[in-house]
Design an enzyme around this catalytic site. Structure first.
Site, PDB file in Angstrom:
ATOM      1  N   THR A  92       0.859  -1.183   0.000  1.00  0.00           N
ATOM      2  CA  THR A  92       0.000   0.000   0.000  1.00  0.00           C
ATOM      3  C   THR A  92       0.893   1.230   0.000  1.00  0.00           C
ATOM      4  O   THR A  92       1.572   1.520   0.985  1.00  0.00           O
ATOM      5  CB  THR A  92      -0.916   0.008   1.234  1.00  0.00           C
ATOM      6  OG1 THR A  92      -1.729  -1.171   1.221  1.00  0.00           O
ATOM      7  CG2 THR A  92      -1.830   1.230   1.217  1.00  0.00           C
ATOM      8  N   LYS A 167      -7.592   1.483  -2.040  1.00  0.00           N
ATOM      9  CA  LYS A 167      -7.117   0.941  -0.760  1.00  0.00           C
ATOM     10  C   LYS A 167      -7.012   2.050   0.290  1.00  0.00           C
ATOM     11  O   LYS A 167      -7.380   1.848   1.463  1.00  0.00           O
ATOM     12  CB  LYS A 167      -5.763   0.267  -0.947  1.00  0.00           C
ATOM     13  CG  LYS A 167      -5.119  -0.281   0.337  1.00  0.00           C
ATOM     14  CD  LYS A 167      -5.934  -1.412   0.949  1.00  0.00           C
ATOM     15  CE  LYS A 167      -5.329  -1.909   2.270  1.00  0.00           C
ATOM     16  NZ  LYS A 167      -4.016  -2.547   2.100  1.00  0.00           N
ATOM     17  N   LYS A 233      -0.860   6.305   8.553  1.00  0.00           N
ATOM     18  CA  LYS A 233      -0.071   6.511   7.334  1.00  0.00           C
ATOM     19  C   LYS A 233      -0.980   6.585   6.115  1.00  0.00           C
ATOM     20  O   LYS A 233      -0.822   7.443   5.237  1.00  0.00           O
ATOM     21  CB  LYS A 233       0.951   5.383   7.195  1.00  0.00           C
ATOM     22  CG  LYS A 233       1.836   5.461   5.952  1.00  0.00           C
ATOM     23  CD  LYS A 233       1.347   4.545   4.831  1.00  0.00           C
ATOM     24  CE  LYS A 233       1.454   3.086   5.212  1.00  0.00           C
ATOM     25  NZ  LYS A 233       1.015   2.202   4.092  1.00  0.00           N
TER      26      LYS A 233
END
Length: 271
Positions: A92, A167, A233
């Site tokens: 990711t 995502k 994050k």
């Protein structure tokens, strides 16, 4: 086609195992030798370098932690792979990282597909991961049969970077749900409502979400420290993608106070 896999951690390891069990001709590489131990007696080859793996394989999956790791792997893979090859990015990362690397790969006749996954190590072991794909239709069609080894759902969302964007949105929504769960249960406890009883009620009622379930089963904030840092994050990355929009502000507003609270409880800073 020979398949390479880079990154054999808690999620990548089970994904690679599923590919081996599906009968694919696999070549593996990992920074840590101990990550290769589960494959010692299996049929997979072990490459002594990323470049050697790239030279041997027509499809290479990269399942490392962050943008820096993805860029480092691709810096060795792209010059080593033959034209017609495909790189799959399972990490990711920022969508523009994938777009930039796809341009570099295309200059050498190599396609790049971004394919972040949801479901964790358990989903990888069970073969039920959700895979979010971004890339050209031809490359997606080529890699989809490979991905079925560990996927329960495969969704093509658009061009390179679209999988990463999806995502990040998914993870920001997860963080927002957990943040709302935190505030709801904290408010209920302050009004004298039994926390465990309310959690059990919501889990079978209209207020339920996956994020609520995850939050409710944590024994304390400390238990979700690692997960919260990863979600923080991803919330940050989504903000870099969307800019200062009202939609992003709503997601961040629900998620960030909770994520900061978890970080503060451990004297940590969100990534």
């Amino acid at each position: 086609m020979k398949i390479g896999f880079i990154g054999l951690g808690s999620q990548g390891g089970p994904m690679a195992q599923r590919l081996c069990e599906a009968g694919h001709d696999m070549t593996l590489w990992a920074r840590r030798a101990e990550s290769l131990e589960p494959f010692r007696d299996g049929p997979a080859h072990v490459a002594d370098s990323v470049a050697a793996l790239g030279a041997r394989c027509g499809i290479v999956a990269v399942c490392v932690v962050d943008d820096a790791g993805v860029e480092a792997m691709c810096a060795d893979l792209i010059p080593a792979m033959a034209a017609g090859g495909i790189i799959i990015i399972h990490a990711t990362v920022h969508p523009q990282t994938c777009v930039r690397l796809a341009e570099q790969a295309a200059a050498r006749g190599i396609a790049l597909v971004d394919a972040p996954v949801s479901g964790g190590g358990g989903g990888a072991t069970a073969g039920t991961l959700t895979v979010m794909l971004g890339g050209c239709a031809d490359a997606v069609a080529t890699v989809t049969p490979v991905l079925r080894a560990f996927a329960g759902l495969i969704v093509h969302l658009g061009d390179v970077g679209a999988g990463q964007t999806a995502k990040l949105i998914n993870n920001a929504l997860m963080a927002a749900h957990m943040g709302l769960a935190h505030h709801a249960l904290t408010a209920a406890a302050a009004m004298g409502v039994d926390r465990q009883a309310l959690a059990a009620l919501v889990k079978v009622s209209s207020g339920r979400s996956f994020g609520f379930d995850v939050y409710a089963r944590q024994p304390d904030l400390a238990a979700f420290a690692h997960g919260a840092r990863l979600l923080a994050k991803d919330v940050r990355l989504l903000g870099e993608v969307t800019g200062d929009t009202a939609d992003y502000a709503a997601l961040q507003g629900a998620a960030q106070p909770y994520l900061d609270h978890v970080a503060d409880s451990h004297n940590l800073q969100p990534e």
